[in-house]
Design a protein around this motif. Sequence first.
Motif, PDB file in Angstrom:
ATOM      1  N   TYR A 112       0.812  -1.214   0.000  1.00 60.60           N
ATOM      2  CA  TYR A 112       0.000   0.000   0.000  1.00 60.60           C
ATOM      3  C   TYR A 112       0.851   1.272   0.000  1.00 60.60           C
ATOM      4  CZ  TYR A 112      -3.504  -3.421   1.372  1.00 60.60           C
ATOM      5  OH  TYR A 112      -4.326  -4.526   1.410  1.00 60.60           O
ATOM      6  N   ASP A 113       2.172   1.125   0.007  1.00 57.16           N
ATOM      7  CA  ASP A 113       3.071   2.282   0.076  1.00 57.16           C
ATOM      8  C   ASP A 113       4.172   2.093  -0.959  1.00 57.16           C
ATOM      9  OD1 ASP A 113       4.811   4.316   0.652  1.00 57.16           O
ATOM     10  OD2 ASP A 113       5.113   3.787   2.758  1.00 57.16           O
ATOM     11  N   ASN A 114       4.011   2.732  -2.099  1.00 51.95           N
ATOM     12  CA  ASN A 114       4.926   2.520  -3.218  1.00 51.95           C
ATOM     13  C   ASN A 114       6.338   2.979  -2.898  1.00 51.95           C
ATOM     14  OD1 ASN A 114       5.347   1.641  -5.954  1.00 51.95           O
ATOM     15  ND2 ASN A 114       5.593   3.795  -6.514  1.00 51.95           N
ATOM     16  N   TYR A 115       6.494   3.921  -1.967  1.00 50.71           N
ATOM     17  CA  TYR A 115       7.830   4.396  -1.614  1.00 50.71           C
ATOM     18  C   TYR A 115       8.700   3.258  -1.084  1.00 50.71           C
ATOM     19  CZ  TYR A 115       6.129   9.178  -2.172  1.00 50.71           C
ATOM     20  OH  TYR A 115       5.614  10.338  -2.687  1.00 50.71           O
ATOM     21  N   THR A 116       8.104   2.300  -0.418  1.00 50.07           N
ATOM     22  CA  THR A 116       8.894   1.202   0.154  1.00 50.07           C
ATOM     23  C   THR A 116       9.467   0.280  -0.915  1.00 50.07           C
ATOM     24  OG1 THR A 116       6.962  -0.252   0.429  1.00 50.07           O
ATOM     25  CG2 THR A 116       7.496   1.208   2.264  1.00 50.07           C
ATOM     26  N   SER A 117       8.966   0.376  -2.141  1.00 50.47           N
ATOM     27  CA  SER A 117       9.495  -0.465  -3.210  1.00 50.47           C
ATOM     28  C   SER A 117      10.895  -0.033  -3.629  1.00 50.47           C
ATOM     29  CB  SER A 117       8.567  -0.439  -4.430  1.00 50.47           C
ATOM     30  OG  SER A 117       8.545   0.856  -5.013  1.00 50.47           O
ATOM     31  N   THR A 118      11.327   1.147  -3.196  1.00 53.82           N
ATOM     32  CA  THR A 118      12.659   1.639  -3.560  1.00 53.82           C
ATOM     33  C   THR A 118      13.732   1.219  -2.556  1.00 53.82           C
ATOM     34  OG1 THR A 118      12.362   3.745  -2.386  1.00 53.82           O
ATOM     35  CG2 THR A 118      11.633   3.653  -4.683  1.00 53.82           C
ATOM     36  N   ILE A 119      13.368   0.478  -1.508  1.00 44.06           N
ATOM     37  CA  ILE A 119      14.371   0.012  -0.547  1.00 44.06           C
ATOM     38  C   ILE A 119      15.361  -0.907  -1.264  1.00 44.06           C
ATOM     39  CG2 ILE A 119      14.767  -1.286   1.583  1.00 44.06           C
ATOM     40  CD1 ILE A 119      11.908  -0.579   2.421  1.00 44.06           C
ATOM     41  N   PRO A 120      16.659  -0.598  -1.240  1.00 49.89           N
ATOM     42  CA  PRO A 120      17.633  -1.457  -1.932  1.00 49.89           C
ATOM     43  C   PRO A 120      17.665  -2.867  -1.348  1.00 49.89           C
ATOM     44  CG  PRO A 120      18.597   0.678  -1.347  1.00 49.89           C
ATOM     45  CD  PRO A 120      17.283   0.601  -0.651  1.00 49.89           C
ATOM     46  N   ASP A 121      17.912  -3.849  -2.203  1.00 47.94           N
ATOM     47  CA  ASP A 121      17.943  -5.243  -1.754  1.00 47.94           C
ATOM     48  C   ASP A 121      19.058  -5.492  -0.740  1.00 47.94           C
ATOM     49  OD1 ASP A 121      15.818  -5.883  -3.378  1.00 47.94           O
ATOM     50  OD2 ASP A 121      17.076  -6.517  -5.053  1.00 47.94           O
ATOM     51  N   ASN A 122      20.166  -4.746  -0.880  1.00 44.14           N
ATOM     52  CA  ASN A 122      21.323  -5.005  -0.027  1.00 44.14           C
ATOM     53  C   ASN A 122      21.393  -4.090   1.193  1.00 44.14           C
ATOM     54  OD1 ASN A 122      21.858  -2.648  -1.392  1.00 44.14           O
ATOM     55  ND2 ASN A 122      24.002  -3.155  -1.847  1.00 44.14           N
TER      56      ASN A 122
END
Length: 385
Positions: A112-122
């Motif tokens: 529900y929060d698209n900003y969290t999709s930018t969290i880097p995998d590493n």
Amino acid sequence: MNNTAGSYALVGAKAPSDSTIAKKLREAGAIILGKTNPSEWGSFRIPWDSSNGWSAYGGQTYGAFYPHQDPSGSSSGSAVAASERMDTIGPITKTVKDSAYVLQSIVGTDVYDNYTSTIPDNVDKDFVGACKLTALKGARLGVPRNVISLMSDNTTDSMIAAFNNTLDILRSAGASVIDTDFPAAQDFLNDTLLALQIMSADFVVNIESYLKQLTHNPHNISTLLELRAWTRQSPLESYPAKSTGVWDFALENWDNTTPEFWQAYQKGLYYDVEGGLLGTIKRHGLDAVVLPSKFSWYFAAVAGAPVVSIPMGAMGDEQPVLVDPDGLVGSAPGIPFGFSFLGEKWGDAKIVGLAYAMEQRTRVRGEVKPVVRPWTELGDVVGRK
């Protein structure tokens, strides 16, 4: 539980589900006992010269360290009432490690929060593991001296003295402390409308989106214009003594889909990137910037950067200072103040570690005594075996 933002407009409203944060906390074993009383609508109805911690539904929240103490916005609960680009969710706990455990439970993506999709995998998400006594050894910490100079006044003398003494503790733990400046600090502090313009543009859109999600909307309010009209006519909302000035500004301003908004947002990014926190960290190769907590949040909010604040001390002989027409006391003997670590984006675990290492060396929290103490313990509410 009621999700009212402190307003009678939402008493009885029903959300379709728990927030992702609440869901994750429950899954981790947390027991949610109740809610705080925020500044109404997350400090986003009444102009900034009015009372922190007041809501129509909950009344006035006070700080615990001086009679009629201003509780500040976040500490009265508004930290949990986020709008899109200036706020985020974070724990307020007794210790740094308590915060680390909470963060460990809630970190991650949210559909529900698209900003969290930018969290880097590493990115480092081991907040508990970051809590090491050795975390300060070799750390490079910047002190933006022009910010402290610009924001100091006759109520901050004991705070600045405690801050400078604390820098010696950091040095003794193996950290390097480097004096720096934020190049755009003066312009940022002078640009008093910018943050309001950005939050207003988000709020107009975000509140409409939230109201549409409700499975029960007791007054069928669907827009900010309708919410303002309902609030003004309700005898429960203390209008006009408590105005709707922020909403008035928001409705006269643009929303977050316009070119004007994007220009304002880019200006804010300059103040906190090239001209502020993130640029300073990069130019000087810093692990974090440190500031008195009272001065810190301005410079992290627009940049989307993390902040950890821990107790540093309490005010000394300063005369009590009223901060609003309702008689809230902003400065007075015994009111605590904090020390903040500000990090780069996704650097949360690093500054949690730095804050933990300092907390273990200072142990200030137990030295500051509230004038108001709880008269009910948890066992009195949930029972004892």
